[in-house]
Design a protein around this motif. Structure first.
Motif, PDB file in Angstrom:
ATOM      1  N   GLY A  22       0.751  -1.248   0.000  1.00 31.79           N
ATOM      2  CA  GLY A  22       0.000   0.000   0.000  1.00 31.79           C
ATOM      3  C   GLY A  22       0.778   1.292   0.000  1.00 31.79           C
ATOM      4  O   GLY A  22       0.194   2.348  -0.169  1.00 31.79           O
ATOM      5  N   ASP A  23       2.093   1.268   0.191  1.00 31.03           N
ATOM      6  CA  ASP A  23       2.812   2.537   0.248  1.00 31.03           C
ATOM      7  C   ASP A  23       3.898   2.658  -0.822  1.00 31.03           C
ATOM      8  O   ASP A  23       4.779   3.498  -0.704  1.00 31.03           O
ATOM      9  N   SER A  24       3.828   1.836  -1.862  1.00 31.22           N
ATOM     10  CA  SER A  24       4.770   1.962  -2.973  1.00 31.22           C
ATOM     11  C   SER A  24       4.024   1.753  -4.284  1.00 31.22           C
ATOM     12  O   SER A  24       2.927   1.198  -4.310  1.00 31.22           O
ATOM     13  N   PHE A  25       4.613   2.203  -5.369  1.00 34.45           N
ATOM     14  CA  PHE A  25       3.989   2.104  -6.677  1.00 34.45           C
ATOM     15  C   PHE A  25       4.396   0.818  -7.378  1.00 34.45           C
ATOM     16  O   PHE A  25       5.455   0.254  -7.110  1.00 34.45           O
ATOM     17  N   LEU A  26       3.545   0.354  -8.299  1.00 37.71           N
ATOM     18  CA  LEU A  26       3.859  -0.801  -9.118  1.00 37.71           C
ATOM     19  C   LEU A  26       4.626  -0.337 -10.346  1.00 37.71           C
ATOM     20  O   LEU A  26       4.218   0.595 -11.031  1.00 37.71           O
ATOM     21  N   ALA A  27       5.746  -0.988 -10.624  1.00 40.54           N
ATOM     22  CA  ALA A  27       6.548  -0.669 -11.802  1.00 40.54           C
ATOM     23  C   ALA A  27       5.959  -1.397 -13.006  1.00 40.54           C
ATOM     24  O   ALA A  27       5.611  -2.576 -12.919  1.00 40.54           O
ATOM     25  N   ASP A  28       5.832  -0.702 -14.129  1.00 36.51           N
ATOM     26  CA  ASP A  28       5.275  -1.285 -15.344  1.00 36.51           C
ATOM     27  C   ASP A  28       6.398  -1.896 -16.169  1.00 36.51           C
ATOM     28  O   ASP A  28       7.312  -1.199 -16.596  1.00 36.51           O
ATOM     29  N   HIS A  29       6.336  -3.216 -16.388  1.00 35.55           N
ATOM     30  CA  HIS A  29       7.353  -3.929 -17.154  1.00 35.55           C
ATOM     31  C   HIS A  29       6.796  -4.455 -18.472  1.00 35.55           C
ATOM     32  O   HIS A  29       7.313  -5.428 -19.010  1.00 35.55           O
ATOM     33  N   GLY A  30       5.724  -3.860 -18.979  1.00 36.84           N
ATOM     34  CA  GLY A  30       5.149  -4.284 -20.244  1.00 36.84           C
ATOM     35  C   GLY A  30       4.167  -5.434 -20.086  1.00 36.84           C
ATOM     36  O   GLY A  30       2.985  -5.266 -20.316  1.00 36.84           O
ATOM     37  N   ARG A  32       3.819  -7.151 -17.189  1.00 42.00           N
ATOM     38  CA  ARG A  32       3.448  -7.292 -15.787  1.00 42.00           C
ATOM     39  C   ARG A  32       3.687  -5.978 -15.052  1.00 42.00           C
ATOM     40  O   ARG A  32       4.389  -5.109 -15.527  1.00 42.00           O
ATOM     41  N   GLN A  33       3.078  -5.856 -13.883  1.00 49.40           N
ATOM     42  CA  GLN A  33       3.349  -4.758 -12.971  1.00 49.40           C
ATOM     43  C   GLN A  33       3.878  -5.372 -11.693  1.00 49.40           C
ATOM     44  O   GLN A  33       3.337  -6.355 -11.196  1.00 49.40           O
ATOM     45  N   HIS A  34       4.950  -4.791 -11.158  1.00 45.54           N
ATOM     46  CA  HIS A  34       5.678  -5.418 -10.055  1.00 45.54           C
ATOM     47  C   HIS A  34       5.989  -4.400  -8.967  1.00 45.54           C
ATOM     48  O   HIS A  34       6.369  -3.273  -9.248  1.00 45.54           O
ATOM     49  N   CYS A  35       5.821  -4.837  -7.709  1.00 47.08           N
ATOM     50  CA  CYS A  35       6.194  -4.013  -6.558  1.00 47.08           C
ATOM     51  C   CYS A  35       7.603  -4.417  -6.132  1.00 47.08           C
ATOM     52  O   CYS A  35       7.846  -5.585  -5.807  1.00 47.08           O
ATOM     53  N   GLY A  36       8.514  -3.474  -6.115  1.00 45.46           N
ATOM     54  CA  GLY A  36       9.887  -3.753  -5.722  1.00 45.46           C
ATOM     55  C   GLY A  36      10.068  -3.920  -4.224  1.00 45.46           C
ATOM     56  O   GLY A  36      11.059  -4.460  -3.780  1.00 45.46           O
ATOM     57  N   LYS A  37       9.092  -3.476  -3.450  1.00 49.18           N
ATOM     58  CA  LYS A  37       9.214  -3.573  -1.993  1.00 49.18           C
ATOM     59  C   LYS A  37       8.813  -4.953  -1.468  1.00 49.18           C
ATOM     60  O   LYS A  37       9.563  -5.568  -0.722  1.00 49.18           O
ATOM     61  N   CYS A  38       7.639  -5.458  -1.880  1.00 50.68           N
ATOM     62  CA  CYS A  38       7.155  -6.727  -1.330  1.00 50.68           C
ATOM     63  C   CYS A  38       7.147  -7.867  -2.350  1.00 50.68           C
ATOM     64  O   CYS A  38       6.906  -9.008  -1.985  1.00 50.68           O
ATOM     65  N   GLY A  39       7.372  -7.571  -3.639  1.00 46.34           N
ATOM     66  CA  GLY A  39       7.433  -8.615  -4.653  1.00 46.34           C
ATOM     67  C   GLY A  39       6.101  -8.962  -5.297  1.00 46.34           C
ATOM     68  O   GLY A  39       6.028  -9.887  -6.103  1.00 46.34           O
TER      69      GLY A  39
END
Length: 44
Positions: A22-30, A32-39
């Motif tokens: 809830g406190d980080s953004f999802l990175a767009d990898h084309g 998939r979208q991925h959270c670098g904090k929790c995976g």
């Protein structure tokens, strides 16, 4: 899932927050979208 609007030089960009942590953004990898904090990953 909440979205934030970030303002860039060429307009606005919308980004999604991670639904798990809830406190980080999802990175767009084309494909998939991925959270670098929790995976957390959303496949498109």
């Amino acid at each position: 899932m909440s979205r934030h609007k970030l303002y860039a030089d060429d307009g606005t960009v919308e980004r999604e927050e991670c639904p798990r942590c809830g406190d980080s953004f999802l990175a767009d990898h084309g494909d998939r979208q991925h959270c670098g904090k929790c995976g957390y990953t959303e496949w498109e």
